[in-house]
Scaffold this motif. Structure first.
Motif, PDB file in Angstrom:
ATOM      1  N   ASP A 597       0.614   5.163  -6.224  1.00  0.00           N
ATOM      2  CA  ASP A 597       0.526   6.538  -6.719  1.00  0.00           C
ATOM      3  C   ASP A 597       1.849   7.249  -6.461  1.00  0.00           C
ATOM      4  O   ASP A 597       2.096   7.728  -5.344  1.00  0.00           O
ATOM      5  N   ASP A 600       1.552  10.813  -4.998  1.00  0.00           N
ATOM      6  CA  ASP A 600       1.173  10.831  -3.580  1.00  0.00           C
ATOM      7  C   ASP A 600       2.368  10.452  -2.706  1.00  0.00           C
ATOM      8  O   ASP A 600       2.593  11.047  -1.644  1.00  0.00           O
ATOM      9  N   ARG A 604       3.936  12.893   0.159  1.00  0.00           N
ATOM     10  CA  ARG A 604       3.946  12.507   1.570  1.00  0.00           C
ATOM     11  C   ARG A 604       5.362  12.455   2.126  1.00  0.00           C
ATOM     12  O   ARG A 604       5.624  12.893   3.249  1.00  0.00           O
TER      13      ARG A 604
END
Length: 853
Positions: A597, A600, A604
């Protein structure tokens, strides 16, 4: 020469047998190779980290550590010399490479200078008797003396540190249980490390980065560390901090009485019941004597066990330590204690080793890349041999045999020189499969022309090989020059490509004029053919009568417009520079479950405060590429960012490959790539200038610049990363394009001598048409090999193959529509001769490949 002498034939096949024997160990396992004779057991191609997995690390010796060491030594020497001479002084301080001291009594200044003369004396160094002055002295006012440590002294210290570090690094890597590794000096202040297989690269870097300098001193208990920070402490002591978090200050005596050199053995000791970790030690006789003396005299006080100038432990002396053995409790994890013991056993480094470049590939990705390269090579060979068979039938089969023997020779050469096969190196071999038939096509087409001109088939074969030799030599010299320049660009991956490219070109040319010629001559004497086989299909190009120069103004205009657009785009938008040139980190990750992903990942990593993050999914939905921008905080900042990424993504993603390039290396690679491109162009074009008229060299320059500019425009248009592999692609395109250009130029030169009154545009068209079969077939086989590489070579090599596909097409175009028209523009022939361009010319001996006008 219709016959091969028996001796020559025997020598050729002896060479083939030797090549097979030398290459054969590559097909055996390590266990099987170990049973071979020693000279043959080592005859195999080593696989690089990007093919079998592993890490390639480049470390730089910290100059600041050497300067600090020299500064402290100089301060201590000055203090000792002045005290020996009973000269009073004050304000003895050191900063960077300067030490200042004030002589209290003005009458003792001359005596002080004499006392320090031993430090400032010159000494001979090197084979040629050069002199080095470690320290220079300047006299100031009011008894002030300034001593400056020379650059030569620092450089000498760095060289000594490099030599010492090589041994220590080898011992530390061996201590980790890594069997397949290499350590070598790189430049004046760097160490190049390759560790192959499945390794914990973070652990490896941590163990190799640390100087691990151990020493034992006494704690100065005249005041606490906090009190020392709040006031003044004795000059014979210094404030050092513990390894705790937060660190605790200690006031520590400056004198070491035990160092890491006194260690005989060090082991990590773990008490499973109390869950405590300690380091057990055993000292040599000198260290044991010093420790016994100090502990006997200072019962009730504390020792300071220092690790890289930090207090690792401060145990109280409860009793004398007389046998030089004992344990020291440490606040490390079990793994940390084992690593600490390993570093202490291997010995201290003289300075910190900073990681300035890292290229790591997992064993899984390495295996995938190797398998993809082999599949691409197999498909490329099938396509190329199939095309040659379709056009040449029997001669095509001979080409296939010649190609197979060329690959064996390439493998033998790489094995003999101990070359390392990298992923670009595999790509180079696949590319050679496509380019290798070029020499055969040139020879076959020469044979065909000679047969058409009325010579006997035997004479046609003899003349075909003889007359094609110089053309093949001229055409391939340009690629060899490009390969040599590539080798000196400085990257091991690009060097692997350069070595395979050069070996491939040399072996295929050799094979053409030995093995191929022997097979053809043997066929001639056994089958006695009286004419060229009728199943040769390249005659279809004889009917080509294309007026290439008729549209030269249009093609020139379009090419100029595209080149201008490419330059404007490159100047305004710019290329997407990869980490090789821009610095930063480039990471391929694979999701442990499901799909990767990118959103994501960006979210992060964005919370880690490491700058802009780029992430995109690859063809395999479970994998993604992550790019971290250059940190701008020096070499260590890049590694710190990479450590944060690993920690953040480790639970959900497997790290498949890592490229981290610090600012120093990226700057050097940029300079090397620029100089490499300019240098290769200069050398290649000088060669063409010497071999042809100056107009040919100008034409080659313009055509080559056209190819480079349009290729750079492709990078701007597509947004592909521009890295060292891209530079390798461009230089190979330059070599290939000039190879094609030289073949056309060589035919033009022949025709200029043969048809002295033929108008230049007509002569150029005739020359291009005469070599059209070679141009089409060579371009087709090269494009087929590159297509196989692009489709089956894997994600890592696909951008390189795509750029080469574009470059080969553009290079073929420029050989016809750029390099040739330039000769007209620069008046290769006088106007008086070419003024009759519109008149029809028909000269005796004109072949069907020459257009009749």
């Amino acid at each position: 020469m219709h016959r091969f002498s028996r001796l020559k034939a025997v020598l050729i096949w002896v060479l083939v047998v030797v090549a097979v024997v030398v290459a054969a160990p590559n097909l055996l396992s390590d266990g099987q190779r170990s049973k071979l004779p020693a000279w043959l057991a080592h005859s195999h191609v080593a696989l690089g980290p990007d093919v079998q997995g592993g890490s390639h690390l480049l470390f730089q010796i910290e100059r600041a550590d050497i300067v600090k060491e020299r500064l402290e030594r100089t301060v201590a020497d000055i203090r000792g010399k002045l005290r020996e001479s009973n000269i009073r002084y004050t304000g003895l301080t050191g900063n960077d490479q300067d030490v200042t001291v004030k002589i209290t009594d003005a009458g003792q200044v001359e005596a002080a200078i004499n006392a320090l003369s031993a430090l400032t004396a010159s000494r001979k160094s090197g084979w040629f008797g050069g002199s080095i002055q470690n320290v220079t002295l300047e006299r100031g006012t009011d008894g002030q003396l300034t001593l400056r440590i020379s650059k030569d002294s620092i450089d000498e210290g760095i060289a000594a540190a490099q030599a010492q570090s090589l041994e220590v690094v080898e011992r530390r890597i061996a201590g980790l249980g890594i069997n397949d590794y290499s350590v070598r000096a790189d430049g004046r202040d760097r160490i190049d490390v390759k560790a192959l297989g499945s390794i914990d690269v973070e652990r490896l870097k941590n163990i190799l980065n640390e100087p691990a300098q151990l020493s034992v001193r006494m704690i100065d208990e005249s005041m606490s560390g906090q009190q020392a920070l709040a006031g003044r402490w004795p000059a014979t002591s210094e404030v050092l901090y513990s390894l705790d978090d937060p660190p605790i200050p200690y006031l520590v005596d400056r004198t070491d009485f035990v160092t890491g050199k006194n260690l005989v053995d060090v082991q990590a000791v773990v008490d499973a019941q109390t869950n405590t970790v300690a380091i057990s030690y055993k000292l040599d006789s000198e260290g044991a004597e010093h420790l016994a003396q100090k502990t006997r005299q200072n019962i009730g006080r504390h020792l300071a066990v220092l690790f890289d100038d930090q207090v690792m432990a401060a145990p109280m002396i409860n009793a004398p330590i007389l046998d030089g053995t004992g344990t020291v409790p440490v606040s490390f994890s079990e793994d940390g204690a084992h690593d600490l013991a390993l570093m202490l056993r291997a010995g201290a480094l003289p300075a910190t080793l900073t990681t300035v470049e890292e290229r790591t590939v997992s064993t899984a990705l390495g295996a995938e890349s190797k398998r993809a390269g082999l599949v691409a090579g197999f498909v490329a060979a099938l396509l190329v041999i199939g095309l040659m068979f379709a056009f040449y039938r029997k001669l095509g089969i001979i080409t296939g045999i010649s190609l197979a023997l060329s690959l064996v020779l390439i493998l033998a050469v790489l094995s003999a020189i101990g070359a390392t096969l990298t992923l670009p190196g595999i790509a180079g071999i696949v590319l050679i499969i496509g380019m290798a038939v070029d020499a055969n096509v040139l020879v076959y087409e020469r044979i065909r022309e000679e047969a058409k001109a009325g010579h006997s088939f035997a004479d046609a074969i003899d003349n075909g090989f003889s007359r094609a030799f110089l053309t093949i030599l001229d055409a391939n010299v340009t690629i060899i020059i490009a390969a040599v320049i590539l080798y000196y660009l400085g990257s091991d991956t690009v060097r692997g490509f350069a070595v395979t490219l050069a070996a491939g070109i040399l072996t295929t040319v050799f094979t053409t004029f030995t093995l191929t010629r022997w097979i053809v001559v043997t066929w001639l004497h056994r089958k006695h053919p009286r004419h060229l086989p009728r199943d040769v299909q390249t005659g279809i190009f004889d009917r080509a009568n294309i007026r290439f120069m008729g549209i030269r103004r249009y093609t020139f205009t379009v090419s100029a417009a595209l080149s201008i657009l490419a330059m404007v785009g490159f100047a305004t938008v710019g290329a997407n520079l990869g980490v090789d040139f821009a610095g930063g980190s480039h990471v391929e990750v694979k999701a442990k479950q499901g799909s990767a992903d990118p959103n994501d990942i960006r979210a992060r990593l964005g919370d880690l405060n490491i700058g802009d993050i780029e992430a995109r999914r690859l063809a395999d939905a479970s994998t993604a590429l992550v790019r971290i921008q250059a940190q701008g905080g020096g070499e260590n900042a890049e590694q710190s960012a990479m450590t944060l990424l690993r920690d953040e993504l480790a639970n959900d993603y497997e790290i498949r490959s890592v490229e981290v390039v610090g600012p120093a290396v990226s700057g050097e690679l940029t300079r090397a790539a620029t100089l490499g491109l300019l240098g290769s162009l200069a050398v290649i074009l000088l060669y063409i200038w010497l071999r042809f008229e100056w107009q040919f060299a100008i034409g080659a320059i313009i055509a080559t610049l056209h190819d480079i500019i349009l290729t750079l425009g492709l990078f701007v248009l597509t947004g592909m990363e521009f890295n060292l592999t891209s530079v390798a692609a461009i230089l190979t395109i330059v070599g290939y394009s000039l190879n094609d250009t030289v073949v056309v130029y060589d035919r033009m030169r022949e025709n200029l001598k043969r048809y002295r009154k033929m108008p230049l545009p007509i002569l150029i068209d005739a020359s291009i048409n005469q070599t059209l079969s070679r141009t089409v077939l060579t371009a087709a086989t090269t494009l087929l090999a590159l297509l196989a590489l692009c489709l089956f070579g894997g994600e890592v090599i696909r951008p390189f193959a795509f750029v080469m596909l574009f470059g080969v097409a553009v290079g073929t175009f420029s050989s016809i529509y750029i390099a040739a028209p330039v000769l007209i523009a620069f008046k290769l022939r006088p106007d008086a001769v070419d003024s009759d361009q519109n008149k029809k010319v028909a000269e005796p001996g004109t072949n069907s490949g020459n257009p009749a006008v």
